[in-house]
Motif scaffolding. Sequence first.
Motif, PDB file in Angstrom:
ATOM      1  N   MET A   1      -3.173   1.639   2.393  1.00 11.61           N
ATOM      2  CA  MET A   1      -2.745   0.451   1.725  1.00 11.61           C
ATOM      3  C   MET A   1      -3.863   0.013   0.785  1.00 11.61           C
ATOM      4  O   MET A   1      -5.051   0.119   1.108  1.00 11.61           O
ATOM      5  N   ASN A   2      -3.460  -0.485  -0.349  1.00  8.94           N
ATOM      6  CA  ASN A   2      -4.410  -1.038  -1.305  1.00  8.94           C
ATOM      7  C   ASN A   2      -4.857  -2.423  -0.863  1.00  8.94           C
ATOM      8  O   ASN A   2      -4.183  -3.076  -0.065  1.00  8.94           O
ATOM      9  N   SER A   3      -5.963  -2.880  -1.369  1.00  7.33           N
ATOM     10  CA  SER A   3      -6.505  -4.184  -0.961  1.00  7.33           C
ATOM     11  C   SER A   3      -5.578  -5.343  -1.293  1.00  7.33           C
ATOM     12  O   SER A   3      -5.657  -6.397  -0.669  1.00  7.33           O
ATOM     13  N   ASP A   4      -4.646  -5.152  -2.254  1.00  2.00           N
ATOM     14  CA  ASP A   4      -3.700  -6.224  -2.599  1.00  2.00           C
ATOM     15  C   ASP A   4      -2.412  -6.159  -1.779  1.00  2.00           C
ATOM     16  O   ASP A   4      -1.489  -6.928  -1.992  1.00  2.00           O
ATOM     17  N   GLY A   5      -2.343  -5.219  -0.812  1.00  2.00           N
ATOM     18  CA  GLY A   5      -1.184  -5.109   0.068  1.00  2.00           C
ATOM     19  C   GLY A   5      -0.122  -4.143  -0.416  1.00  2.00           C
ATOM     20  O   GLY A   5       0.854  -3.893   0.278  1.00  2.00           O
ATOM     21  N   GLY A   7       1.208  -0.265  -1.783  1.00  2.00           N
ATOM     22  CA  GLY A   7       0.919   1.120  -1.437  1.00  2.00           C
ATOM     23  C   GLY A   7       0.864   1.397   0.053  1.00  2.00           C
ATOM     24  O   GLY A   7       0.158   2.291   0.490  1.00  2.00           O
ATOM     25  N   VAL A   8       1.635   0.651   0.835  1.00  2.00           N
ATOM     26  CA  VAL A   8       1.648   0.858   2.281  1.00  2.00           C
ATOM     27  C   VAL A   8       2.282   2.211   2.600  1.00  2.00           C
ATOM     28  O   VAL A   8       3.325   2.554   2.060  1.00  2.00           O
ATOM     29  N   THR A   9       1.645   2.980   3.458  1.00  2.00           N
ATOM     30  CA  THR A   9       2.162   4.273   3.896  1.00  2.00           C
ATOM     31  C   THR A   9       2.228   4.284   5.411  1.00  2.00           C
ATOM     32  O   THR A   9       1.223   4.060   6.075  1.00  2.00           O
ATOM     33  N   ARG A  10       3.418   4.533   5.936  1.00  2.00           N
ATOM     34  CA  ARG A  10       3.574   4.633   7.389  1.00  2.00           C
ATOM     35  C   ARG A  10       3.027   5.981   7.840  1.00  2.00           C
ATOM     36  O   ARG A  10       3.426   7.024   7.328  1.00  2.00           O
TER      37      ARG A  10
END
Length: 54
Positions: A1-5, A7-10
């Motif tokens: 995940m990027n710092s801004d939330g 690009g979340v990848t399970r």
Amino acid sequence: MNSDGTGVTRIAAGYDPDFAPDGSKIVIRQSRLILVNTDGSNPEEFADEGSDPA
């Protein structure tokens, strides 16, 4: 995940995830305890049962 939330990848399904002290692996609880790489690859069952892995 990027710092801004974004690009979340399970990487794995389970509960109570925790990182190894060196950050190279994650342990998760499913119906058993599973150890995976931080990208979700190479899952290894290492206990038939357990809770609150750390």
